[in-house]
Motif scaffolding. Sequence first.
Motif, PDB file in Angstrom:
ATOM      1  N   ASP A   1      14.006  28.920  17.151  1.00 54.74           N
ATOM      2  CA  ASP A   1      14.890  29.692  18.052  1.00 54.74           C
ATOM      3  C   ASP A   1      14.386  31.137  18.028  1.00 54.74           C
ATOM      4  OD1 ASP A   1      16.973  28.995  19.577  1.00 54.74           O
ATOM      5  OD2 ASP A   1      18.493  28.979  17.991  1.00 54.74           O
ATOM      6  N   LYS A   2      13.857  31.666  19.107  1.00 53.06           N
ATOM      7  CA  LYS A   2      13.035  32.887  19.047  1.00 53.06           C
ATOM      8  C   LYS A   2      13.599  33.994  18.138  1.00 53.06           C
ATOM      9  CE  LYS A   2      14.784  33.930  23.726  1.00 53.06           C
ATOM     10  NZ  LYS A   2      15.949  33.203  23.241  1.00 53.06           N
ATOM     11  N   ASP A   3      14.790  34.482  18.354  1.00 54.19           N
ATOM     12  CA  ASP A   3      15.146  35.662  17.536  1.00 54.19           C
ATOM     13  C   ASP A   3      16.174  35.317  16.434  1.00 54.19           C
ATOM     14  OD1 ASP A   3      17.145  34.925  19.052  1.00 54.19           O
ATOM     15  OD2 ASP A   3      17.453  36.811  20.118  1.00 54.19           O
ATOM     16  N   LYS A   4      16.256  34.015  16.139  1.00 54.04           N
ATOM     17  CA  LYS A   4      17.241  33.670  15.095  1.00 54.04           C
ATOM     18  C   LYS A   4      16.545  32.780  14.045  1.00 54.04           C
ATOM     19  CE  LYS A   4      21.840  34.053  17.022  1.00 54.04           C
ATOM     20  NZ  LYS A   4      21.844  33.751  18.495  1.00 54.04           N
ATOM     21  N   PRO A   5      17.037  32.796  12.813  1.00 54.46           N
ATOM     22  CA  PRO A   5      16.380  31.961  11.774  1.00 54.46           C
ATOM     23  C   PRO A   5      16.795  30.497  11.919  1.00 54.46           C
ATOM     24  CG  PRO A   5      18.266  33.103  10.833  1.00 54.46           C
ATOM     25  CD  PRO A   5      18.171  33.575  12.264  1.00 54.46           C
ATOM     26  N   ASN A   6      16.717  29.961  13.184  1.00 52.93           N
ATOM     27  CA  ASN A   6      17.177  28.585  13.431  1.00 52.93           C
ATOM     28  C   ASN A   6      16.011  27.732  13.901  1.00 52.93           C
ATOM     29  OD1 ASN A   6      19.580  29.777  12.902  1.00 52.93           O
ATOM     30  ND2 ASN A   6      20.233  29.900  15.052  1.00 52.93           N
ATOM     31  N   LEU A   7      16.150  26.426  13.709  1.00 55.09           N
ATOM     32  CA  LEU A   7      15.062  25.500  14.020  1.00 55.09           C
ATOM     33  C   LEU A   7      15.624  24.332  14.820  1.00 55.09           C
ATOM     34  CD1 LEU A   7      12.082  24.966  13.387  1.00 55.09           C
ATOM     35  CD2 LEU A   7      12.811  23.737  11.336  1.00 55.09           C
ATOM     36  N   LEU A   8      14.965  24.026  15.944  1.00 49.52           N
ATOM     37  CA  LEU A   8      15.390  22.880  16.759  1.00 49.52           C
ATOM     38  C   LEU A   8      14.388  21.754  16.529  1.00 49.52           C
ATOM     39  CD1 LEU A   8      17.478  22.042  18.899  1.00 49.52           C
ATOM     40  CD2 LEU A   8      15.867  22.758  20.657  1.00 49.52           C
ATOM     41  N   ILE A   9      14.880  20.584  16.148  1.00 48.40           N
ATOM     42  CA  ILE A   9      13.988  19.461  15.823  1.00 48.40           C
ATOM     43  C   ILE A   9      14.255  18.333  16.814  1.00 48.40           C
ATOM     44  CG2 ILE A   9      13.342  17.802  14.042  1.00 48.40           C
ATOM     45  CD1 ILE A   9      14.910  20.054  12.214  1.00 48.40           C
ATOM     46  N   ASN A  10      13.213  17.862  17.471  1.00 48.20           N
ATOM     47  CA  ASN A  10      13.310  16.736  18.412  1.00 48.20           C
ATOM     48  C   ASN A  10      12.527  15.538  17.888  1.00 48.20           C
ATOM     49  OD1 ASN A  10      13.433  19.363  19.977  1.00 48.20           O
ATOM     50  ND2 ASN A  10      14.208  17.890  21.474  1.00 48.20           N
ATOM     51  N   TRP A  11      12.915  14.347  18.301  1.00 50.60           N
ATOM     52  CA  TRP A  11      12.127  13.154  17.946  1.00 50.60           C
ATOM     53  C   TRP A  11      12.412  12.057  18.955  1.00 50.60           C
ATOM     54  CZ3 TRP A  11      16.260  14.969  15.016  1.00 50.60           C
ATOM     55  CH2 TRP A  11      17.403  14.190  15.063  1.00 50.60           C
ATOM     56  N   LEU A  12      11.631  10.973  18.855  1.00 53.81           N
ATOM     57  CA  LEU A  12      11.831   9.817  19.740  1.00 53.81           C
ATOM     58  C   LEU A  12      11.942   8.545  18.888  1.00 53.81           C
ATOM     59  CD1 LEU A  12       9.352  10.499  22.700  1.00 53.81           C
ATOM     60  CD2 LEU A  12      11.848  10.559  22.739  1.00 53.81           C
ATOM     61  N   PRO A  13      12.607   7.502  19.411  1.00 50.41           N
ATOM     62  CA  PRO A  13      12.704   6.254  18.645  1.00 50.41           C
ATOM     63  C   PRO A  13      11.333   5.592  18.535  1.00 50.41           C
ATOM     64  CG  PRO A  13      13.660   5.978  20.847  1.00 50.41           C
ATOM     65  CD  PRO A  13      13.302   7.423  20.711  1.00 50.41           C
ATOM     66  N   PRO A  14      11.127   4.708  17.532  1.00 42.50           N
ATOM     67  CA  PRO A  14       9.853   3.975  17.408  1.00 42.50           C
ATOM     68  C   PRO A  14       9.634   3.128  18.655  1.00 42.50           C
ATOM     69  CG  PRO A  14      11.540   3.024  15.980  1.00 42.50           C
ATOM     70  CD  PRO A  14      12.114   4.294  16.540  1.00 42.50           C
ATOM     71  N   GLN A  15       8.390   3.040  19.109  1.00 42.24           N
ATOM     72  CA  GLN A  15       8.131   2.343  20.379  1.00 42.24           C
ATOM     73  C   GLN A  15       8.355   0.842  20.268  1.00 42.24           C
ATOM     74  OE1 GLN A  15       4.353   4.208  20.798  1.00 42.24           O
ATOM     75  NE2 GLN A  15       4.936   5.180  22.745  1.00 42.24           N
ATOM     76  N   THR A  16       8.201   0.310  19.055  1.00 40.24           N
ATOM     77  CA  THR A  16       8.299  -1.157  18.914  1.00 40.24           C
ATOM     78  C   THR A  16       9.738  -1.646  19.082  1.00 40.24           C
ATOM     79  OG1 THR A  16       8.358  -0.588  16.578  1.00 40.24           O
ATOM     80  CG2 THR A  16       6.305  -1.545  17.398  1.00 40.24           C
ATOM     81  N   ALA A  17      10.731  -0.742  18.924  1.00 39.84           N
ATOM     82  CA  ALA A  17      12.130  -1.200  19.035  1.00 39.84           C
ATOM     83  C   ALA A  17      12.600  -1.008  20.473  1.00 39.84           C
ATOM     84  CB  ALA A  17      13.005  -0.396  18.082  1.00 39.84           C
ATOM     85  N   ASP A  18      13.140  -2.042  21.083  1.00 37.89           N
ATOM     86  CA  ASP A  18      13.596  -1.985  22.475  1.00 37.89           C
ATOM     87  C   ASP A  18      14.967  -1.320  22.531  1.00 37.89           C
ATOM     88  OD1 ASP A  18      14.422  -2.273  25.034  1.00 37.89           O
ATOM     89  OD2 ASP A  18      14.205  -4.459  25.132  1.00 37.89           O
TER      90      ASP A  18
END
Lengths: 197, 210, 210
Positions: free
Chosen positions: B107-124
Amino acid sequence: PICARDGTNCLMTTGELFDRAVGLSHYIHTLSAEMFKDFDEQFAPSRRFPKSVMRCHTALLNTPEDKEQAQKIQHEHLLNLVMRVLRSWNDPLLHMVSEVQGIREAPDTILLKAVQVEEQTKQLLEGMEQIIGRIHPGDVENELDSLWSGPPISNSADENSRLFEFYNLLHCLRRDSHKIDNYLNLLKCRLFHDNNC
Amino acid sequence: DQIKCRSYEKETFSCWWTPWTDDVLPTNYSLFYRKETDENAYECPDYRTSGPNSCFFDKKYTSIWIYYFIYIKATNALGTNVSEDYPMDVQNIVQTHPPINITLTVDKDKPNLLINWLPPQTADVKSGWVTLQYELEIKSEKDHDWDPNSRHIRGVHKQLFLKLVGLMPGDTYVVRVRCKPDNGPLWSEWSDEMYITMPGNVPTIQKDFT
Amino acid sequence: DQIKCRSYEKETFSCWWTPWTDDVLPTNYSLFYRKETDENAYECPDYRTSGPNSCFFDKKYTSIWIYYFIYIKATNALGTNVSEDYPMDVQNIVQTHPPINITLTVDKDKPNLLINWLPPQTADVKSGWVTLQYELEIKSEKDHDWDPNSRHIRGVHKQLFLKLVGLMPGDTYVVRVRCKPDNGPLWSEWSDEMYITMPGNVPTIQKDFT
């Protein structure tokens, strides 16, 4: 104007009803899996229940056993199957709530959860009747499935048989609640998210 | 625990066995299974796909909500030895691959962190056949152990993220994510570890809080 | 806003009404409700459990599948007055009790604060019937107002914590936490306020961060 069975004039959308049904089926399965785990940890090590002779009263229902079967089946049939499985648990859940009170070393958590599952299953049935009423107005089969022929053994049976019978019921509840949760999640993605959940 | 089974996506599954320890003579192992709905026993359909001492059940051989009773036969010059039945329902052995595409954004001017992810491709996940729940862990690079207290669970469905706040400017952090079926007991392995150094060396935090 | 309804755990709910201001004559109030799927109107099942001018709906009367239309009848010597319908959906009035067991722990040699809390006991969070999101606020005791910018949102589920960094040694801080259902709009009240004085009097922050 009254919210009609087919959903006209209703503030509550069918998609919203379905979201709640999925939330409730997940909750019921979580409770069922916890009950099975609590009972298994308490009794299975010393009793070695024979899993090969376990049978579920819903085995007679021709429910899909894998993804392809579940995806091939039309949603109205799958919805009706969910209803039949749910209805078939009316009496067994009442029996479960009364039976667990007679099992001496059963953890207290099991009675609390059994009561909660019994209540929430009725809630889910109420919601599913509304959903089916909207999706297929003429389709709500009302007859109660008498798949469960009552506790297989009499109250005077020895303790081990009664514990095994209860263990079998918990196993079937965990399995059937998982099935229902699975089918409802599939239907939700198919009907309301264009298979793109 | 001589036999262990795992399904990555609730559509197929594999079982592995550990050979008997006292194999003095050359011993041949074979896997057999019986299904709750069938008296007959069948031999493993595929000993190769899942590697040594394994059996792979593809979609045709996989039924959910049915008990499989799996046992191993060990045969050598002295005769045949049969293991105990291992009862297994695919519903309870679903353990997916870990989440993928973990990305960290400051987060540009704050001591914060945004974390993104995606599900494993093998699981429908798209069709709803598998619905996943996630868990994330973070630690400062200086710390040796992961702090279980730092574990955060996010809800289910769709691409997910978590915002972590109050991190130390100038510090390097390590993040990892794992997942489990919403209605199943087994967590995946942790994802790869992602590193990020929080910008800023002079602590401006003090100003933010007064 | 003559009628307000609240559910603490999505299993039961209560409604409260405020009497008409110009009650010159002794006036008797009664609450009625209609379900959107039913043309009949029903009277409040329990006027006592939730205190004066209230109606309590226990599990038997609580349904998450429908909208309720609630209205009040005020009757006195001059006749009866009926309020407007108040449409209400149980899922949207879930407002839990605040988080409990807020504990503050100072990071021994750093100006950091570890804050732990637990979900309210009345909502069944463990099994997932209610999934909660949390928000935390901190201020220096010297400050009169809470700094909305200091508001930190944490993830969901289980007992959670937040690590705040770069606080002023020797200063006393006040912390409070609140929560809200993941899929609902209403934050709980703030928890009790917890106080802590950071150890050390000389601000050594500069040294720690280089």
